[in-house]
Motif scaffolding. Structure first.
Motif, mmCIF file in Angstrom:
data_model
loop_
_atom_site.group_PDB
_atom_site.id
_atom_site.type_symbol
_atom_site.label_atom_id
_atom_site.label_comp_id
_atom_site.label_asym_id
_atom_site.label_seq_id
_atom_site.Cartn_x
_atom_site.Cartn_y
_atom_site.Cartn_z
ATOM 1 N N ILE A 129 0.838 -1.195 0.000
ATOM 2 C CA ILE A 129 0.000 0.000 0.000
ATOM 3 C C ILE A 129 0.885 1.262 0.000
ATOM 4 N N GLY A 130 0.505 2.242 -0.798
ATOM 5 C CA GLY A 130 1.298 3.464 -0.908
ATOM 6 C C GLY A 130 0.660 4.690 -0.278
ATOM 7 N N ARG A 131 -0.661 4.637 -0.100
ATOM 8 C CA ARG A 131 -1.389 5.781 0.458
ATOM 9 C C ARG A 131 -2.389 5.292 1.501
ATOM 10 N N ARG A 132 -2.773 6.174 2.413
ATOM 11 C CA ARG A 132 -3.794 5.836 3.394
ATOM 12 C C ARG A 132 -5.053 5.390 2.655
ATOM 13 N N THR A 133 -5.563 4.215 3.029
ATOM 14 C CA THR A 133 -6.618 3.577 2.254
ATOM 15 C C THR A 133 -7.763 3.189 3.176
ATOM 16 N N HIS A 134 -8.858 3.922 3.075
ATOM 17 C CA HIS A 134 -10.009 3.725 3.954
ATOM 18 C C HIS A 134 -11.271 3.729 3.108
ATOM 19 N N ARG A 135 -11.985 2.601 3.125
ATOM 20 C CA ARG A 135 -13.266 2.494 2.422
ATOM 21 C C ARG A 135 -13.163 2.934 0.957
ATOM 22 N N VAL A 136 -12.271 2.302 0.231
ATOM 23 C CA VAL A 136 -12.144 2.620 -1.196
ATOM 24 C C VAL A 136 -12.884 1.575 -2.025
ATOM 25 N N THR A 137 -13.252 1.955 -3.226
ATOM 26 C CA THR A 137 -13.799 1.001 -4.186
ATOM 27 C C THR A 137 -12.632 0.250 -4.830
ATOM 28 N N ALA A 138 -12.962 -0.836 -5.525
ATOM 29 C CA ALA A 138 -11.921 -1.574 -6.251
ATOM 30 C C ALA A 138 -11.256 -0.656 -7.282
ATOM 31 N N GLU A 139 -12.024 0.221 -7.892
ATOM 32 C CA GLU A 139 -11.465 1.139 -8.893
ATOM 33 C C GLU A 139 -10.483 2.114 -8.236
ATOM 34 N N GLU A 140 -10.830 2.586 -7.035
ATOM 35 C CA GLU A 140 -9.945 3.525 -6.329
ATOM 36 C C GLU A 140 -8.705 2.837 -5.769
ATOM 37 N N ASN A 144 -4.071 3.635 -4.875
ATOM 38 C CA ASN A 144 -3.449 3.645 -3.553
ATOM 39 C C ASN A 144 -2.357 2.590 -3.392
ATOM 40 N N ILE A 145 -2.166 1.768 -4.414
ATOM 41 C CA ILE A 145 -1.167 0.692 -4.338
ATOM 42 C C ILE A 145 0.176 1.216 -4.847
ATOM 43 N N PHE A 212 -10.865 -13.571 -5.921
ATOM 44 C CA PHE A 212 -11.040 -12.114 -5.796
ATOM 45 C C PHE A 212 -9.741 -11.462 -6.252
ATOM 46 N N ASN A 213 -9.805 -10.495 -7.186
ATOM 47 C CA ASN A 213 -8.575 -9.898 -7.690
ATOM 48 C C ASN A 213 -8.002 -8.899 -6.677
ATOM 49 N N VAL A 214 -6.791 -8.411 -6.913
ATOM 50 C CA VAL A 214 -6.090 -7.609 -5.905
ATOM 51 C C VAL A 214 -6.861 -6.330 -5.557
ATOM 52 N N PHE A 215 -7.553 -5.753 -6.528
ATOM 53 C CA PHE A 215 -8.261 -4.495 -6.269
ATOM 54 C C PHE A 215 -9.509 -4.756 -5.420
ATOM 55 N N GLU A 216 -10.194 -5.860 -5.705
ATOM 56 C CA GLU A 216 -11.339 -6.257 -4.875
ATOM 57 C C GLU A 216 -10.890 -6.560 -3.446
ATOM 58 N N LEU A 217 -9.731 -7.196 -3.309
ATOM 59 C CA LEU A 217 -9.237 -7.537 -1.966
ATOM 60 C C LEU A 217 -8.885 -6.280 -1.171
ATOM 61 N N PHE A 220 -12.034 -4.620 -0.130
ATOM 62 C CA PHE A 220 -12.694 -5.375 0.950
ATOM 63 C C PHE A 220 -12.013 -5.105 2.290
ATOM 64 N N VAL A 221 -10.685 -5.217 2.318
ATOM 65 C CA VAL A 221 -9.946 -5.018 3.577
ATOM 66 C C VAL A 221 -10.132 -3.588 4.068
ATOM 67 N N SER A 222 -10.164 -2.619 3.139
ATOM 68 C CA SER A 222 -10.237 -1.205 3.538
ATOM 69 C C SER A 222 -11.585 -0.846 4.164
ATOM 70 N N HIS A 223 -12.579 -1.707 3.980
ATOM 71 C CA HIS A 223 -13.861 -1.498 4.648
ATOM 72 C C HIS A 223 -13.881 -2.101 6.052
ATOM 73 N N VAL A 224 -12.797 -2.826 6.401
ATOM 74 C CA VAL A 224 -12.662 -3.392 7.750
ATOM 75 C C VAL A 224 -11.681 -2.552 8.570
ATOM 76 N N MET A 225 -10.514 -2.285 7.987
ATOM 77 C CA MET A 225 -9.457 -1.564 8.694
ATOM 78 C C MET A 225 -8.780 -0.606 7.719
ATOM 79 N N THR A 226 -8.332 0.520 8.238
ATOM 80 C CA THR A 226 -7.609 1.476 7.408
ATOM 81 C C THR A 226 -6.217 0.932 7.120
ATOM 82 N N LEU A 227 -5.848 0.901 5.853
ATOM 83 C CA LEU A 227 -4.501 0.507 5.453
ATOM 84 C C LEU A 227 -3.652 1.769 5.336
ATOM 85 N N VAL A 228 -2.408 1.684 5.800
ATOM 86 C CA VAL A 228 -1.522 2.853 5.761
ATOM 87 C C VAL A 228 -0.300 2.526 4.913
#
Ligand code: MG
Length: 265
Positions: A129-140, A144-145, A212-217, A220-228
């Motif tokens: 992950i390259g940017r703070r990632t919170h509740r993003v869509t697969a497209e978004e 952030n990667i 599930f492809n990397v963007f979907e994953l 999905f994770v970003s709707h559980v926990m914020t990735l930094v």
């Protein structure tokens, strides 16, 4: 001129360079590598870095390319692996965590812990992950990667079965070899992924077999926990997992990314 982190990531991705972390003059440093040379940078790749000298890539002692606050893993994410484990195809990702103390450098030793029985390798594509990632869509998520590297989700298989959940089996120190670098310029959707033990192929699949492809994953994770920045998401292993024993050399190789080699003691 001050450069914000958005620009820092964009600069790296546009350069097509690989992000490495290494020992230089006794210090842990980040750098940007091409096939021969590492340009050392003044800060983390996510920060307002500037170039600061260069060294040869071949002579560099590489470390895990990032230091995550968490390593988020996906349980069953290749159709072939679901079959070999006798699992149904999941309808949503099954995630778990490995603590950052599982990190193991390229070339590092995987220690078989006392009291464990079978310990397995699991070759996996790792998303950095390259940017703070919170509740993003697969497209978004793609925005952030930072890029991709190789990982080995080492697993104490008998403990996994005995405990009925995965924390202990997946969390021994050194159970997450990661590296050798973050490839920033690669399409993750259909890459050949292989593992070898002592030079013989054990896993040979393509990332297009993911459920599930990397963007979907990442979404999905970003709707559980914020990735930094620096956090790592392991995307599951294909079929062909198997045990490793002291004296073995285990390698994870991913097309257009690189090769991660560790020894077992
Ligand atoms: Mg795994």
């Amino acid at each position: 001129m001050e450069v914000n982190s958005q620009d820092a990531i964009t600069r790296i991705k546009e350069s097509g360079m690989r992000v490495v972390r290494l020992i230089a003059d006794g210090d842990c440093r980040y750098g940007l590598a091409d096939n021969a040379t590492v340009t050392l940078i003044s800060d983390e790749p996510f920060a307002a870095w500037e170039p600061e000298g260069a060294i040869g890539l071949r002579s560099a002692q590489l470390l895990t390319p990032v230091v995550p606050t968490k390593i988020v893993c996906v349980g069953i994410n290749y159709r072939g692996h679901a079959e070999e484990m006798g699992h149904e195809i999941p309808t949503e990702p099954v995630i778990f965590l490995k603590p950052p103390t599982t990190m193991n450098h390229p070339g590092g030793e995987i220690v078989i812990p006392p009291g464990t029985g079978r310990v397995d390798f699991e070759a996996e594509l790792a998303v950095v992950i390259g940017r703070r990632t919170h509740r993003v869509t697969a497209e978004e998520a793609a925005h952030n990667i930072l890029g991709y590297t190789c990982a080995n989700d080492i697993t104490a298989r008998d403990i996994q079965k005995r405990d009925g959940q995965w924390t202990r089996a997946k969390s021994f120190d050194g159970f997450c070899p990661l590296g050798p670098w973050v490839e920033t310029d690669v399409d993750p959707s259909d890459l050949r992924i292989r593992s070898y033990v002592n030079g013989s192929v054990r896993q040979d699949a393509r990332t297009s077999d993911m459920i599930f492809n990397v963007f979907e994953l990442v979404s999905f994770v970003s709707h559980v926990m914020t990735l930094v920045p620096g956090d790592v998401v392991l995307t599951g292993t294909p079929s062909g997992i198997g045990p490793i024993e002291p004296g073995d050399e285990v390698e994870v190789e991913i097309e257009d990314i690189g090769s991660l080699v560790n020894t077992v003691v």
